[in-house]
Design a protein around this motif. Structure first.
Motif, PDB file in Angstrom:
ATOM      1  N   ILE A  12      -8.004  -3.528  -4.140  1.00 14.74           N
ATOM      2  CA  ILE A  12      -7.564  -3.254  -2.775  1.00 14.74           C
ATOM      3  C   ILE A  12      -6.992  -4.543  -2.212  1.00 14.74           C
ATOM      4  CG2 ILE A  12      -8.307  -2.621  -0.450  1.00 14.74           C
ATOM      5  CD1 ILE A  12     -10.364  -0.793  -1.747  1.00 14.74           C
ATOM      6  N   VAL A  13      -5.731  -4.496  -1.855  1.00 12.20           N
ATOM      7  CA  VAL A  13      -5.002  -5.683  -1.435  1.00 12.20           C
ATOM      8  C   VAL A  13      -5.194  -5.905   0.059  1.00 12.20           C
ATOM      9  CG1 VAL A  13      -2.725  -6.740  -1.251  1.00 12.20           C
ATOM     10  CG2 VAL A  13      -3.278  -5.304  -3.217  1.00 12.20           C
ATOM     11  N   LEU A  14      -5.633  -7.092   0.394  1.00 11.87           N
ATOM     12  CA  LEU A  14      -5.724  -7.456   1.803  1.00 11.87           C
ATOM     13  C   LEU A  14      -4.381  -8.049   2.208  1.00 11.87           C
ATOM     14  CD1 LEU A  14      -9.265  -9.064   1.815  1.00 11.87           C
ATOM     15  CD2 LEU A  14      -8.597  -6.754   2.448  1.00 11.87           C
ATOM     16  N   LEU A  15      -3.740  -7.420   3.155  1.00 14.91           N
ATOM     17  CA  LEU A  15      -2.394  -7.807   3.539  1.00 14.91           C
ATOM     18  C   LEU A  15      -2.404  -9.119   4.310  1.00 14.91           C
ATOM     19  CD1 LEU A  15      -1.260  -4.267   4.658  1.00 14.91           C
ATOM     20  CD2 LEU A  15      -0.863  -5.393   2.467  1.00 14.91           C
ATOM     21  N   SER A  16      -1.371  -9.903   4.112  1.00 12.78           N
ATOM     22  CA  SER A  16      -1.338 -11.219   4.738  1.00 12.78           C
ATOM     23  C   SER A  16      -0.360 -11.300   5.905  1.00 12.78           C
ATOM     24  CB  SER A  16      -0.970 -12.280   3.694  1.00 12.78           C
ATOM     25  OG  SER A  16       0.301 -11.992   3.158  1.00 12.78           O
ATOM     26  N   SER A  17       0.264 -10.206   6.286  1.00 14.66           N
ATOM     27  CA  SER A  17       1.216 -10.252   7.388  1.00 14.66           C
ATOM     28  C   SER A  17       0.487 -10.329   8.719  1.00 14.66           C
ATOM     29  CB  SER A  17       2.123  -9.017   7.354  1.00 14.66           C
ATOM     30  OG  SER A  17       1.344  -7.856   7.384  1.00 14.66           O
ATOM     31  N   CYS A  18       1.230 -10.680   9.759  1.00 15.06           N
ATOM     32  CA  CYS A  18       0.642 -10.867  11.087  1.00 15.06           C
ATOM     33  C   CYS A  18       0.781  -9.595  11.906  1.00 15.06           C
ATOM     34  CB  CYS A  18       1.339 -12.017  11.803  1.00 15.06           C
ATOM     35  SG  CYS A  18       1.172 -13.576  10.936  1.00 15.06           S
ATOM     36  N   LYS A  54      -2.827   7.440   8.117  1.00 11.50           N
ATOM     37  CA  LYS A  54      -2.250   6.570   9.147  1.00 11.50           C
ATOM     38  C   LYS A  54      -1.095   5.724   8.635  1.00 11.50           C
ATOM     39  CE  LYS A  54      -6.264   6.059  12.109  1.00 11.50           C
ATOM     40  NZ  LYS A  54      -7.215   5.141  12.729  1.00 11.50           N
ATOM     41  N   PHE A  55      -1.145   5.344   7.366  1.00  8.12           N
ATOM     42  CA  PHE A  55      -0.142   4.453   6.785  1.00  8.12           C
ATOM     43  C   PHE A  55       0.396   5.041   5.476  1.00  8.12           C
ATOM     44  CE2 PHE A  55      -3.227   1.858   9.127  1.00  8.12           C
ATOM     45  CZ  PHE A  55      -2.390   1.301  10.085  1.00  8.12           C
ATOM     46  N   PRO A  56       1.147   6.140   5.556  1.00  6.65           N
ATOM     47  CA  PRO A  56       1.607   6.809   4.334  1.00  6.65           C
ATOM     48  C   PRO A  56       2.563   5.966   3.491  1.00  6.65           C
ATOM     49  CG  PRO A  56       2.641   7.764   6.276  1.00  6.65           C
ATOM     50  CD  PRO A  56       1.596   6.806   6.776  1.00  6.65           C
ATOM     51  N   GLN A  57       3.163   4.941   4.076  1.00 13.51           N
ATOM     52  CA  GLN A  57       4.099   4.092   3.347  1.00 13.51           C
ATOM     53  C   GLN A  57       3.385   3.075   2.457  1.00 13.51           C
ATOM     54  OE1 GLN A  57       3.283   3.808   6.537  1.00 13.51           O
ATOM     55  NE2 GLN A  57       3.003   1.635   6.976  1.00 13.51           N
ATOM     56  N   GLU A  58       2.111   2.857   2.683  1.00  9.14           N
ATOM     57  CA  GLU A  58       1.343   1.875   1.914  1.00  9.14           C
ATOM     58  C   GLU A  58       0.834   2.495   0.620  1.00  9.14           C
ATOM     59  OE1 GLU A  58       0.920  -1.315   2.573  1.00  9.14           O
ATOM     60  OE2 GLU A  58       1.891  -1.252   4.535  1.00  9.14           O
ATOM     61  N   VAL A  59       1.202   1.913  -0.508  1.00  4.70           N
ATOM     62  CA  VAL A  59       0.805   2.480  -1.803  1.00  4.70           C
ATOM     63  C   VAL A  59      -0.648   2.188  -2.155  1.00  4.70           C
ATOM     64  CG1 VAL A  59       3.142   2.458  -2.714  1.00  4.70           C
ATOM     65  CG2 VAL A  59       1.639   0.516  -3.157  1.00  4.70           C
ATOM     66  N   GLN A  60      -1.244   1.195  -1.503  1.00  2.00           N
ATOM     67  CA  GLN A  60      -2.609   0.831  -1.882  1.00  2.00           C
ATOM     68  C   GLN A  60      -3.608   1.942  -1.608  1.00  2.00           C
ATOM     69  OE1 GLN A  60      -2.738  -2.528   0.763  1.00  2.00           O
ATOM     70  NE2 GLN A  60      -4.497  -1.690   1.817  1.00  2.00           N
ATOM     71  N   TYR A  61      -3.354   2.764  -0.596  1.00  2.00           N
ATOM     72  CA  TYR A  61      -4.343   3.792  -0.249  1.00  2.00           C
ATOM     73  C   TYR A  61      -4.328   4.974  -1.219  1.00  2.00           C
ATOM     74  CZ  TYR A  61      -4.675   0.759   3.739  1.00  2.00           C
ATOM     75  OH  TYR A  61      -4.827  -0.346   4.524  1.00  2.00           O
TER      76      TYR A  61
END
Length: 87
Positions: A12-18, A54-61
């Motif tokens: 599970i990738v923890l995102l680094s963006s702000c 909530k975040f369908p664009q994120e592949v990690q989920y």
């Protein structure tokens, strides 16, 4: 299945963006990892489904949820989610 193995395999990738959305995702990712490490797979699954919605664009989920379902033997849904993650 051990919780540590699951976390390592799925990464599970923890995102680094702000930003507040990114911070929310990071916080939820930590809650998911914590649930898995405690063996609370049902909570992790519910949170993964919520985050996927909530975040369908994120592949990690879908990737992580698919991996979780695969390890639990729920192959049909796992395959659908894993295919979605690689598209």
């Amino acid at each position: 299945m051990t919780a540590r193995l699951f976390v390592i395999l799925l990464g599970i990738v923890l995102l680094s963006s702000c930003g507040s959305e990114a911070n929310y995702r990071k916080e939820q990712n930590l809650v998911i990892v914590s649930a898995i490490e405690r063996g609370d797979i049902e909570k992790a699954e519910n949170l993964l489904r919520e985050m996927q919605s909530k975040f369908p664009q994120e592949v990690q989920y879908p990737r992580s949820l698919g991996g979780l379902l695969l390890l639990r033997g729920e192959y049909r849904e796992a395959i659908v989610l894993l295919k979605k993650a690689i598209e």
